[in-house]
Design an enzyme around this catalytic site. Structure first.
Site, short mmCIF file in Angstrom:
data_model
loop_
_atom_site.label_atom_id
_atom_site.label_comp_id
_atom_site.label_asym_id
_atom_site.label_seq_id
_atom_site.Cartn_x
_atom_site.Cartn_y
_atom_site.Cartn_z
N GLY A 157 47.67 36.79 27.36
CA GLY A 157 47.99 35.90 26.25
C GLY A 157 46.85 35.73 25.27
CB THR A 302 47.66 26.27 30.53
OG1 THR A 302 46.61 25.76 29.70
CG2 THR A 302 48.16 27.57 29.95
CG ASP A 394 50.64 35.69 29.07
OD1 ASP A 394 50.57 36.43 28.08
OD2 ASP A 394 49.69 34.99 29.47
N PRO A 395 54.35 38.22 30.46
CG PRO A 395 55.25 40.29 29.87
CD PRO A 395 54.21 39.28 29.45
CG HIS A 396 50.05 38.15 33.25
ND1 HIS A 396 49.09 38.93 32.65
CD2 HIS A 396 49.87 36.92 32.73
CE1 HIS A 396 48.37 38.20 31.82
NE2 HIS A 396 48.82 36.96 31.86
CE1 TYR A 425 40.37 60.90 19.73
CE2 TYR A 425 39.30 60.15 17.73
CZ TYR A 425 39.60 59.98 19.07
OH TYR A 425 39.12 58.87 19.74
CB SER A 452 42.19 53.47 26.72
OG SER A 452 41.67 54.55 25.99
#
Length: 649
Positions: A157, A302, A394-396, A425, A452
């Site tokens: 998140g 939270t 948040d899927p987690h 590239y 990545s």
């Protein structure tokens, strides 16, 4: 798009189980996942030579290397089993964690071995598409048009919030760049300098289409903050609730906005953004000529699980546009409770009417007669999400996906043009590869904050959404189990008789009924008037029921905690301190109340018999911990007075 699920979904078949009840199936499917990859490798160009022979595998160094590998994994397994936090157990009632779906774990492992990098379609053709498809699943759940919206997976998140602020910041400076360019100035000649500061998001995005037609989009984009840097007088103020996640203060630092340009919106006694004060602050800023960078709202804080009035935020923006001709960007941080939107959707993905919602919940067996969720204002907040510009989810968390899996959804994908950058590239070969939605599959890495990233996470999320559609018959059933348990536990805690430990008597105080399934409570010694002593009591209880003992795996009950203080919330926590029986004088002196905090996400206790057994265990644990605490204090007291000699081994 996800298909509707059969109504006979069995929640217990979705998880490995607190006692590994589904171990046989899980092991079989894990073996299948690994075997399929092994077959894939061995079958790839079968005419290729085998590089490792049977003779090689029997050499001493070869076998020794395998033994060393086994030994390291044995060490790791021991460490994990001895000190990991058992989120799978109903005994864990702490942070926003729970058991994870078997299908997501299996899909993650299956895709992980292929080691796909979702930076670009060229190196992850399968999982990149799974990520974009999963992002659109979430967009549909929130009511966004899948033909116009865009979503993707982030590490959490925090990064999703960063991306929301990133697009808001770049969008904010676009009108000024358009106004300064000689070929496009006429597009905004009817706007005053003040109106340029607070243009509606949709209107700015329409301008992107116009300047692309003129052929100067790249030139103008270089004249925005991404080219010339941040100018605070243009960006203006970031309005964030007092209940904000700490990622927002970090974001202000990272994006060069500055902490002094964050305006904290007060919250009411329910820890929701105070609507009246939000309106007052917004109008005041506009009347002073101050630009508003973005308005942040929270769906599931939270600390207490509060859900802001999103409908009121949207209505405020509409009023500002009508009254002043000025507007602002809206981002909703729904990292915690976003997935709960699925509880309000039918199998076709349409919002159920509130008048029929509760009867529908009861008819499919996910809510008992005595429990109803959500409150009317919470329902309206979820329904209004389709009008905001971007959403973090948040899927987690309540998606029950393993870490790390955050996500962001954007209402209008044209906004990506303001943040996209390309490494030639990586992306040059992907220009003509587009999905049916028109999204360039190759731009994923260039239009997001991260580079990545694991394709395995996308596979896990995609598989979960296929098994559990984002509607009342899919995810709704699993999320409802936690909400029902939270309401039952809150009722038990609120009516618990005083616990007697020797000459001490302790009572439980709970905070107001939460908007979601976060419960906050404290133990108060009857007769104690000191807020400092009260805070110390609950802090020590937390230590006895948390990882801090160093025995997280063996602890009989695990929870979390938080401190609600004046510096962060002003006088809002005073309402709870008063409920606990403390004087105003005590609050003014301490300005802080420490509470135990429990996110009730477990699916295991929806059965009444299981819940009652759990409650009896929990009650006994409370007594045990309070006895332990009293013993500690009495030993300290005797030691201080010289009447106690500690045992020395």
């Amino acid at each position: 798009m996800t298909k509707s699920l059969r109504p006979n979904l069995n929640i217990d078949a979705l998880f490995l189980g607190p006692k590994s009840e589904n171990a046989v199936f899980f092991r079989e499917m894990m073996d299948y996942a690994i075997s399929e990859h092994i077959h894939w490798r061995s079958g790839f160009h079968p005419s290729d030579a085998t590089f490792i022979t049977s003779l090689d595998r029997h050499e001493h160094d070869y076998r020794e290397t395998l033994y060393q590998t086994e030994g390291i994994l044995n060490q790791l397994s021991a460490k994990l089993k001895n000190t990991s936090v058992p989120f799978f157990s109903p005994r864990y009632l702490g942070h926003i964690n729970s058991d994870t779906l078997m299908v997501s774990n299996l899909a993650y492992v299956m895709a992980m071995i292929y080691n796909q990098n979702n930076c670009t379609y060229e190196v992850s053709p399968t999982t990149t598409e799974l990520e974009l498809e999963s992002g659109l699943d979430l967009c549909r759940m929130f009511g966004y048009d899948p033909e116009k919206s865009w979503g993707h997976i982030t590490s959490g998140g925090t990064v999703a919030n960063y991306e929301g602020l990133w697009v808001a910041r770049n969008l904010k400076t676009l009108p000024f760049a358009i106004y300064q360019h000689p070929k496009t100035k006429a597009l905004l000649s009817h706007k005053s300098p003040q109106q340029l500061k607070n243009m509606p998001t949709a209107e700015i995005l329409d301008l992107i289409t116009e300047i692309q037609k003129i052929g100067v989009f790249e030139e103008i984009r270089d004249m925005t903050c991404r080219g010339i840097g941040v100018k605070p007088e243009i960006l203006g103020k970031l309005l964030v609730p007092q209940s904000k996640h700490y990622s927002w203060t970090k974001a202000a630092d990272i994006f060069g906005i500055g902490q002094e340009n964050i305006i904290s919106l007060p919250v009411n006694e329910h820890y929701q953004t105070d609507v009246a004060k939000m309106r007052e602050i917004t109008f005041q800023l506009i009347e002073q000529g101050e630009p508003i960078l973005a308005m942040i709202a929270v769906v599931g804080t939270t600390e207490v699980g509060a859900i802001d009035r999103i409908d009121e935020v949207v209505a405020l923006r509409q009023e500002c546009e009508k009254r002043y001709g000025e507007s602002f960007y809206i981002h909703v941080d729904a990292a915690y409770a976003g997935y709960a939107c699925s509880m309000l959707l039918n199998e076709q993905g349409e919002f159920l009417e509130y008048d029929t919602l509760h009867s529908h919940h009861r008819s499919i067996g996910i809510m008992p007669e005595e429990i109803s969720w959500p409150k009317p204002e919470v329902y309206e907040s979820f329904k209004a999400l389709k009008h905001v510009d971007s959403i973090t989810v948040d899927p987690h968390k309540v998606g029950f996906i393993q870490y790390s899996a955050g996500a962001i959804c954007m209402k209008d994908k044209r906004i990506l043009g303001l943040i996209s950058s390309k490494a030639a590239y990586v992306f040059a070969q992907d220009e003509n590869q587009k999905e049916a939605t028109g999204i360039n599959r190759g731009i994923l890495g260039s239009a997001i904050m991260e580079g990545s990233k694991a394709g395995a996470t996308a596979a896990a999320l995609w598989a979960a959404h296929r098994l559990l559609p984002l509607n009342i018959s899919g995810y709704g059933k699993v999320i409802a189990a936690g909400i029902v348990t939270a309401h039952k536990l809150l009722s038990k805690l609120s009516t618990l008789p005083p616990i007697v430990v020797g000459k001490h008597r302790f009572e439980v105080h709970t905070m107001l009924s939460p908007d979601f399934h976060m419960i906050n409570f404290t133990f108060k010694e009857i007769g104690n008037e000191s807020l400092n002593n009260h805070n110390a009591l609950n802090k020590r209880l937390y230590e006895l029921c948390s990882y801090s003992t160093g025995r997280a795996y063996t602890n009989d009950f695990l929870t979390s905690s938080t401190a609600l203080d004046y510096k962060e919330y002003g006088d809002t926590p005073w309402h709870y301190a008063e409920k606990c029986g403390f004087s105003r004088e005590e609050w003014e002196k301490v300005h802080r109340i420490y509470v135990l905090r429990a996110a009730i996400m477990t699916y295991c206790l929806r059965n009444e018999e299981h819940f009652q057994e759990f409650w009896q265990q929990l009650n006994a644990i409370f007594i045990k911990k309070l006895n332990q605490l009293v013993d500690e204090e009495e030993k300290k007291s005797r030691l201080i007075s010289g009447l106690y000699t500690p045992f020395i081994s």
